[in-house]
Design a protein around this motif. Structure first.
Motif, PDB file in Angstrom:
ATOM      1  N   LEU A   1       9.655  -5.366  17.032  1.00  0.00           N
ATOM      2  CA  LEU A   1       8.507  -6.265  17.032  1.00  0.00           C
ATOM      3  C   LEU A   1       7.461  -5.891  15.988  1.00  0.00           C
ATOM      4  CD1 LEU A   1       7.955  -6.693  20.881  1.00  0.00           C
ATOM      5  CD2 LEU A   1       8.950  -8.356  19.308  1.00  0.00           C
ATOM      6  N   ALA A   2       7.465  -4.633  15.562  1.00  0.00           N
ATOM      7  CA  ALA A   2       6.442  -4.146  14.619  1.00  0.00           C
ATOM      8  C   ALA A   2       6.853  -4.454  13.187  1.00  0.00           C
ATOM      9  CB  ALA A   2       6.213  -2.657  14.835  1.00  0.00           C
ATOM     10  N   ARG A   3       6.862  -5.727  12.835  1.00  0.00           N
ATOM     11  CA  ARG A   3       7.238  -6.152  11.496  1.00  0.00           C
ATOM     12  C   ARG A   3       6.190  -5.689  10.489  1.00  0.00           C
ATOM     13  NH1 ARG A   3      12.541  -7.293  11.947  1.00  0.00           N
ATOM     14  NH2 ARG A   3      12.932  -8.587  13.786  1.00  0.00           N
ATOM     15  N   PRO A   4       6.610  -5.455   9.232  1.00  0.00           N
ATOM     16  CA  PRO A   4       5.647  -4.963   8.233  1.00  0.00           C
ATOM     17  C   PRO A   4       4.418  -5.842   8.083  1.00  0.00           C
ATOM     18  CG  PRO A   4       7.880  -4.733   7.409  1.00  0.00           C
ATOM     19  CD  PRO A   4       7.986  -5.490   8.700  1.00  0.00           C
ATOM     20  N   ASN A   5       4.588  -7.158   8.053  1.00  0.00           N
ATOM     21  CA  ASN A   5       3.428  -8.027   7.884  1.00  0.00           C
ATOM     22  C   ASN A   5       2.476  -7.918   9.057  1.00  0.00           C
ATOM     23  OD1 ASN A   5       1.987 -10.325   6.576  1.00  0.00           O
ATOM     24  ND2 ASN A   5       2.544 -11.330   8.486  1.00  0.00           N
ATOM     25  N   THR A   6       3.032  -7.762  10.266  1.00  0.00           N
ATOM     26  CA  THR A   6       2.196  -7.598  11.447  1.00  0.00           C
ATOM     27  C   THR A   6       1.404  -6.300  11.381  1.00  0.00           C
ATOM     28  OG1 THR A   6       3.875  -8.792  12.727  1.00  0.00           O
ATOM     29  CG2 THR A   6       2.228  -7.566  13.964  1.00  0.00           C
ATOM     30  N   VAL A   7       2.044  -5.248  10.893  1.00  0.00           N
ATOM     31  CA  VAL A   7       1.367  -3.961  10.786  1.00  0.00           C
ATOM     32  C   VAL A   7       0.272  -4.024   9.726  1.00  0.00           C
ATOM     33  CG1 VAL A   7       1.657  -1.511  10.273  1.00  0.00           C
ATOM     34  CG2 VAL A   7       3.398  -2.717  11.600  1.00  0.00           C
ATOM     35  N   TYR A   8       0.554  -4.655   8.599  1.00  0.00           N
ATOM     36  CA  TYR A   8      -0.484  -4.815   7.576  1.00  0.00           C
ATOM     37  C   TYR A   8      -1.683  -5.578   8.152  1.00  0.00           C
ATOM     38  CZ  TYR A   8       1.664  -2.984   3.304  1.00  0.00           C
ATOM     39  OH  TYR A   8       2.171  -2.157   2.332  1.00  0.00           O
TER      40      TYR A   8
ATOM     41  N   PHE B   1       2.345   2.958   7.284  1.00  0.00           N
ATOM     42  CA  PHE B   1       1.192   3.286   8.107  1.00  0.00           C
ATOM     43  C   PHE B   1       1.504   4.253   9.247  1.00  0.00           C
ATOM     44  CE2 PHE B   1       0.081  -0.684   6.040  1.00  0.00           C
ATOM     45  CZ  PHE B   1      -1.217  -0.440   5.623  1.00  0.00           C
ATOM     46  N   GLY B   2       2.776   4.627   9.394  1.00  0.00           N
ATOM     47  CA  GLY B   2       3.122   5.599  10.419  1.00  0.00           C
ATOM     48  C   GLY B   2       3.161   4.978  11.798  1.00  0.00           C
ATOM     49  N   PRO B   3       2.786   5.741  12.845  1.00  0.00           N
ATOM     50  CA  PRO B   3       2.860   5.227  14.216  1.00  0.00           C
ATOM     51  C   PRO B   3       1.947   4.022  14.414  1.00  0.00           C
ATOM     52  CG  PRO B   3       2.589   7.609  14.217  1.00  0.00           C
ATOM     53  CD  PRO B   3       2.364   7.151  12.805  1.00  0.00           C
ATOM     54  N   VAL B   4       2.455   3.032  15.132  1.00  0.00           N
ATOM     55  CA  VAL B   4       1.648   1.893  15.550  1.00  0.00           C
ATOM     56  C   VAL B   4       1.894   1.661  17.031  1.00  0.00           C
ATOM     57  CG1 VAL B   4       1.591   0.760  13.298  1.00  0.00           C
ATOM     58  CG2 VAL B   4       3.435   0.237  14.876  1.00  0.00           C
ATOM     59  N   ILE B   5       0.889   1.157  17.716  1.00  0.00           N
ATOM     60  CA  ILE B   5       0.993   0.850  19.138  1.00  0.00           C
ATOM     61  C   ILE B   5       1.231  -0.645  19.287  1.00  0.00           C
ATOM     62  CG2 ILE B   5      -0.145   1.020  21.379  1.00  0.00           C
ATOM     63  CD1 ILE B   5       0.465   3.703  19.975  1.00  0.00           C
TER      64      ILE B   5
ATOM     65  N   ILE C   1       0.868  -1.182   0.000  1.00  0.00           N
ATOM     66  CA  ILE C   1       0.000   0.000   0.000  1.00  0.00           C
ATOM     67  C   ILE C   1       0.902   1.227   0.000  1.00  0.00           C
ATOM     68  CG2 ILE C   1      -1.756   1.279   1.287  1.00  0.00           C
ATOM     69  CD1 ILE C   1      -2.745  -1.355   0.135  1.00  0.00           C
ATOM     70  N   HIS C   2       0.557   2.214  -0.813  1.00  0.00           N
ATOM     71  CA  HIS C   2       1.395   3.407  -0.915  1.00  0.00           C
ATOM     72  C   HIS C   2       0.786   4.631  -0.220  1.00  0.00           C
ATOM     73  CE1 HIS C   2       4.002   1.184  -3.570  1.00  0.00           C
ATOM     74  NE2 HIS C   2       2.972   0.895  -4.361  1.00  0.00           N
ATOM     75  N   ASP C   3      -0.525   4.760  -0.230  1.00  0.00           N
ATOM     76  CA  ASP C   3      -1.190   5.863   0.466  1.00  0.00           C
ATOM     77  C   ASP C   3      -2.070   5.255   1.540  1.00  0.00           C
ATOM     78  OD1 ASP C   3      -2.758   8.000   1.325  1.00  0.00           O
ATOM     79  OD2 ASP C   3      -2.837   8.931  -0.646  1.00  0.00           O
ATOM     80  N   ALA C   4      -1.503   5.124   2.746  1.00  0.00           N
ATOM     81  CA  ALA C   4      -2.178   4.377   3.810  1.00  0.00           C
ATOM     82  C   ALA C   4      -3.471   5.047   4.249  1.00  0.00           C
ATOM     83  CB  ALA C   4      -1.236   4.206   5.004  1.00  0.00           C
ATOM     84  N   ARG C   5      -3.458   6.378   4.387  1.00  0.00           N
ATOM     85  CA  ARG C   5      -4.671   7.043   4.872  1.00  0.00           C
ATOM     86  C   ARG C   5      -5.805   6.914   3.869  1.00  0.00           C
ATOM     87  NH1 ARG C   5      -4.358  13.126   6.978  1.00  0.00           N
ATOM     88  NH2 ARG C   5      -3.357  12.054   8.724  1.00  0.00           N
ATOM     89  N   LYS C   6      -5.505   7.100   2.596  1.00  0.00           N
ATOM     90  CA  LYS C   6      -6.528   6.960   1.563  1.00  0.00           C
ATOM     91  C   LYS C   6      -7.066   5.532   1.530  1.00  0.00           C
ATOM     92  CE  LYS C   6      -7.233   7.642  -3.425  1.00  0.00           C
ATOM     93  NZ  LYS C   6      -6.567   7.835  -4.725  1.00  0.00           N
ATOM     94  N   PHE C   7      -6.170   4.550   1.635  1.00  0.00           N
ATOM     95  CA  PHE C   7      -6.585   3.154   1.625  1.00  0.00           C
ATOM     96  C   PHE C   7      -7.471   2.843   2.819  1.00  0.00           C
ATOM     97  CE2 PHE C   7      -6.011  -1.162   3.186  1.00  0.00           C
ATOM     98  CZ  PHE C   7      -6.394  -1.905   2.088  1.00  0.00           C
ATOM     99  N   MET C   8      -7.058   3.258   4.020  1.00  0.00           N
ATOM    100  CA  MET C   8      -7.816   2.928   5.217  1.00  0.00           C
ATOM    101  C   MET C   8      -9.201   3.556   5.182  1.00  0.00           C
ATOM    102  SD  MET C   8      -6.110   0.834   7.064  1.00  0.00           S
ATOM    103  CE  MET C   8      -6.983   0.934   8.635  1.00  0.00           C
TER     104      MET C   8
END
Length: 902
Positions: free
Chosen positions: A259-266, A609-613, A216-223
């Protein structure tokens, strides 16, 4: 531009292809042949310098020579020629181009950059480049390089990979599935996932949307688009790269960041958007098929009926492996089955009928299981034997299900008929009963429905209220971060870290800085005098993980022990990391909480996706244990509890043996506070609390690190520059004066406003409800209220007026923007007993101001013709009022948004 001109791609009246046709395997010729073979009934044109006449095709040398205007132009020429051809298509009046050409480069001056500039200047939509093309079976359109033309159906497939698109079309030819569209995005220079999600969310031919995602290239638009689409129909996604190949992280990264691997964030993003994620292309279609055949249902307890014990046991194995729940049999059902079945049946779930069961007993068993309140769904697995008839068993299933009432809750039934019995299969298919080739697929189908319902429910749930006293000290936190950035620091020092966490109400063990061993002993003296023990830790901005240099000593009982520990820590740190800046040691009281659980909580930064918790099991072995989950902010308490529940350590937070349950709400509140901190201060790049101790008395942070930087913005325009989900817009909170001089608070709706809305509707007369919703409303379901309070602030807003003393809701106005951010539809409702106080007028004015800020061109709405009060207010505000052309009982009102306000 979202859905703007996308009809030119999916429902064109005329198509032109630009490319070579002379060679038998040329791309242009292949597209023309596909268009003709599909039976496209509009004009078809071929543009080529040396065209060869073809039946049914208009052949010309240049686009401008076409005697008609193409809605869609397919370009298959060398990269350098594409921008000029696209410009000619725009001049001819085309709405869109499909660019099959690959290798168009990137960066200033490249053909891709020229094409991108053209799309913005001319409003031309571009699919591709480097794509397979587009297929719209209902329009008989095959403007692609796919080797087959799929059946028309109700699945929209959107894929970044042309090979995947073509392969799935080929696979579908032997399957009972059809498509409303198949789209290959390629490099997605213009048209992207979000545009197509918006388009297919409102397409009446599309029942479900299937996504194959690489990135995904534009996360906000996609979400924003994904959340909107998932509220209207199932969206199933498969993403490549879920094997979790290690990402490259800087040496100074926190545990949380690692711990915040890309696949986990997706995965967290898909979950937050309400999408059902599957692991394979086969599962993608299986999920779509199941979601289309079975109504949503509550629960996750599965009853299994079989005439073969082994296949029943395998079904249970698959159910547990996929996280399902095996139902129990109620005593009433067990007694009923004792009367129905022969001695020797299993008397438990799975219900083993034995091999010689007849059709009447089969039917009676199904009836008993469907009536059992201890299960939520039934799986019937039939094994062929010489002692029973598979087709008779199939007829038994259909007979029982056909006798169920047409309305009301109906438990789903899944079937597996092993062996090759076309008659039995035809019976089940004719009755539209879900049938699977094996027990593994059937259990997967059941779990697809369970998981889809759960992610949909998550979109609708109401969070518990936040504590009223949670009011972060933003000014202090801002000052601490700015000071560090101005000093060129990338990490907050430990004292500033403690102060920043305190500003957000996150308790942390006190900490003091010592420059040498004697200073450490001096600082520890008062603590030791009170009977406490102390901890000494290395202090270095270049040593992110203290245990890497054996840089921690705990439970030191006296000054000599402190002095010796500090000296040893400093010596080892200099030996092992001679390049590191050693600033001394930290001194802390040792926290004695013997029954506390060690957790980790923090903020990580994802490049998309920027910041993640992040949350999970803490301690020194956190990355080895690998028990963590992540979520996209902003968070409320419901989302925080859901994040906790996705970890194994959540089970340890419960009471066990002589260990009391930890205060899970306090843990959840820490996660909410971290999300708020990420929202308030975008410069926080990483934050690591490890360990965070949790027991029945609450939580306390033992150690924490915070990285700061002036990070690049991921999103343009208003709102947080790095959040993928638009946060709660606090800037729209304000106080207004009503007509009687009394103040009222106007603020955006929050997810936790469920109870306030319910109380509000008790003050609305039936007549006012009819005027607002165009029908009598007697029951306000949880789902109905959730749709009013669960908002995507990127494209919707609802503002409520609240009494500042009683917190009662006085009125509400809402505005929902279309996918192109051109038009917004409004709705408004004021308490029936408060009319005439100016509440509606004030709310409408603020709503218009919001539309201006959003950049809308028009605000519109529908008003019942008899609602003279609303129509008069609209006219006073400058709305144009006219009769709705489709319904004489309605008036259409519209307000042009002043251009100087955009």
């Amino acid at each position: 531009m979202s859905t703007y001109r996308l009809d030119s791609i999916f429902r064109p009246r005329a198509v032109a292809v630009v490319g070579s046709q002379s060679r038998p395997r040329s791309v242009g010729r292949a597209v023309i042949e596909n268009l003709l073979a599909a039976g496209f009934d509009g004009n078809i044109g071929l543009v080529n310098k040396h065209p060869t006449p073809m039946d049914g095709v208009t052949t010309v040398r240049q686009l401008r020579d076409l005697p008609w205007t193409p809605d869609l132009v397919v370009i298959a020429t060398p990269a350098a020629t594409v921008p000029q051809l696209a410009a000619e298509a725009a001049e001819k009046g085309a709405g869109a181009v499909v660019v099959l050409t690959a290798a168009m480069g990137s960066g200033p001056g490249s053909p891709a950059a020229q094409l991108e500039t053209l799309t913005r200047e001319k409003g031309l939509r571009v699919l591709g480049p480097n794509c397979l093309g587009v297929i719209a079976p209902h329009a008989r359109l095959n403007a692609s390089l796919a080797s087959r033309f799929p059946k028309a159906g109700d699945l929209a497939l959107i894929s970044q990979s042309g090979a995947i698109s073509g392969g799935l079309v080929e696979w579908s030819m032997s399957q009972p599935v059809g498509f409303s569209a198949v789209v290959s995005l390629g490099d997605a220079l213009d048209v992207d996932f979000a545009d197509l999600l918006d388009y297919f969310a409102t397409d009446h031919r599309t029942r479900a949307i299937l996504l194959y995602v690489e990135a995904i290239h534009d996360a906000r638009k996609f979400m924003s688009a994904a959340r909107a689409a998932a509220r209207t129909k199932p969206v199933v996604v498969v993403k490549s790269g879920h094997s979790g190949r290690a990402q490259v992280t800087p040496a100074g990264s926190t545990h949380t960041q690692n711990l915040a691997r890309p696949n986990t964030v997706y995965g967290a993003a898909f979950r937050r958007a309400g999408l059902l994620r599957v692991r394979s292309l086969h599962e993608l279609f299986a999920a779509a098929r199941t979601l289309g055949q079975v109504r949503p249902f509550q629960g996750r307890r599965l009853a299994i009926l079989t005439n073969g014990g082994g296949v029943g046991a395998l079904s249970v194995d698959h159910l547990y492996e996929q996280g399902g729940t095996l139902a129990t049999l109620s005593d009433t059902t067990r007694d009923a089955l004792d009367r129905i079945l022969p001695v020797g049946w299993s008397r438990t779930n799975p219900v083993d009928l034995l091999t010689d069961i007849d059709a009447d007993r089969y039917a009676a068993t199904i009836e008993a299981l469907l009536a059992d309140p201890e299960n939520d769904a039934l799986l019937a697995v039939n094994v062929p034997t010489v002692l029973s008839s598979s087709s008779e068993a199939a007829h038994a299933v259909t007979r029982v299900l056909s006798q169920r009432p047409a309305h009301g809750a109906r438990k789903p039934v899944f079937t597996v008929w092993l062996g090759n019995d076309p008659q039995a299969e035809a019976v089940l298919d004719a009755a539209q009963i879900p049938r699977y080739p094996n027990e593994s697929d059937a259990v997967a189908g059941f779990m697809h429905l369970v998981r889809h319902r759960e992610v949909q429910a998550a979109l609708m749930e109401t969070p518990p209220s936040l504590p009223e006293d949670f009011s972060p000290d933003l000014a202090t936190a801002r000052r601490l971060v700015d000071a560090a950035l101005d000093a060129g620091q990338t990490w907050l020092d430990p004292l500033a870290t403690t102060q920043l966490l305190a500003a957000y109400g996150i308790p942390m063990a006190p900490v003091w800085r010592a420059v040498d061993p004697d200073d450490a002993a001096r600082i520890a003296a008062p603590l030791l005098a009170e009977g406490a023990t102390v901890a000494v830790k290395i202090l270095s901005p270049d040593i992110p993980h203290k245990s890497d240099v054996d840089g921690v000593r705990l439970n030191l009982p006296n000054a000599n022990a402190v002095r010796e520990a500090a000296a040893a820590i400093l010596r080892r740190a200099r030996e092992r990391r001679p390049d590191a800046r050693i600033e001394g040691v930290l001194v802390q009281p040792t926290l004695l909480r013997p029954k506390a659980r060690e957790l980790i909580a923090g903020i990580a930064d994802d490049p998309v996706f920027g910041p993640v918790i992040a949350f999970g099991r803490g301690g020194t072995a956190v990355e080895v244990i690998n028990d963590q989950a992540v979520a996209l902010p902003p968070l409320d308490l419901r989302l925080a509890h859901e994040l906790i529940a996705r970890t194994r350590v959540s089970r340890v937070l419960k009471a066990y043996r002589d260990v009391p349950a930890a205060d899970e709400r306090a843990v959840a509140l820490v996660l909410v506070k971290l999300a708020q901190l990420a929202a308030d201060i975008p410069e926080i790049q990483q934050l690591d609390i490890n360990p965070l101790l949790a027991d029945r008395d609450g939580v306390v942070a033992v150690d924490a690190r915070i990285a700061v930087a002036r990070g690049r913005a991921l999103h343009k325009g208003r709102g947080h520059p790095r959040f993928a989900i638009f946060p709660y817009p606090t800037e729209w909170e304000r106080t207004i004066l009503l007509g009687d001089g009394q103040p009222a608070l106007v603020r955006p709706v929050r997810p936790e406003d469920d109870a306030m809305f319910r109380a509000f509707f008790t003050h609305i007369t039936d007549e006012d409800l009819r005027l607002r919703f165009f029908q009598s409303v007697r029951h306000f379901s949880h789902e109905f209220i959730a749709r009013l309070t669960q908002l995507d602030y990127a494209r919707s807003i609802a503002l409520v007026a609240v009494h500042p003393g009683t917190h009662e809701m006085l009125g509400a106005v809402r505005l929902h923007a279309d996918a192109n951010y051109e038009t917004g539809e409004y709705g408004i409702l004021v308490r029936s007993d408060l009319k005439g106080h100016g509440i509606g007028w004030k709310l409408m004015q603020i709503m218009i101001e919001y539309a201006q800020r959003l950049g809308l061109k028009t605000i519109e709405g529908q008003v019942l013709r008899e609602n003279r009060t609303m129509l008069a207010m609209c006219e006073s505000l400058g709305f144009r009022v006219k009769l709705d052309p489709d319904d004489p009982t309605l008036m259409h009102v519209s307000l042009p948004v002043p251009p100087n306000a955009r």
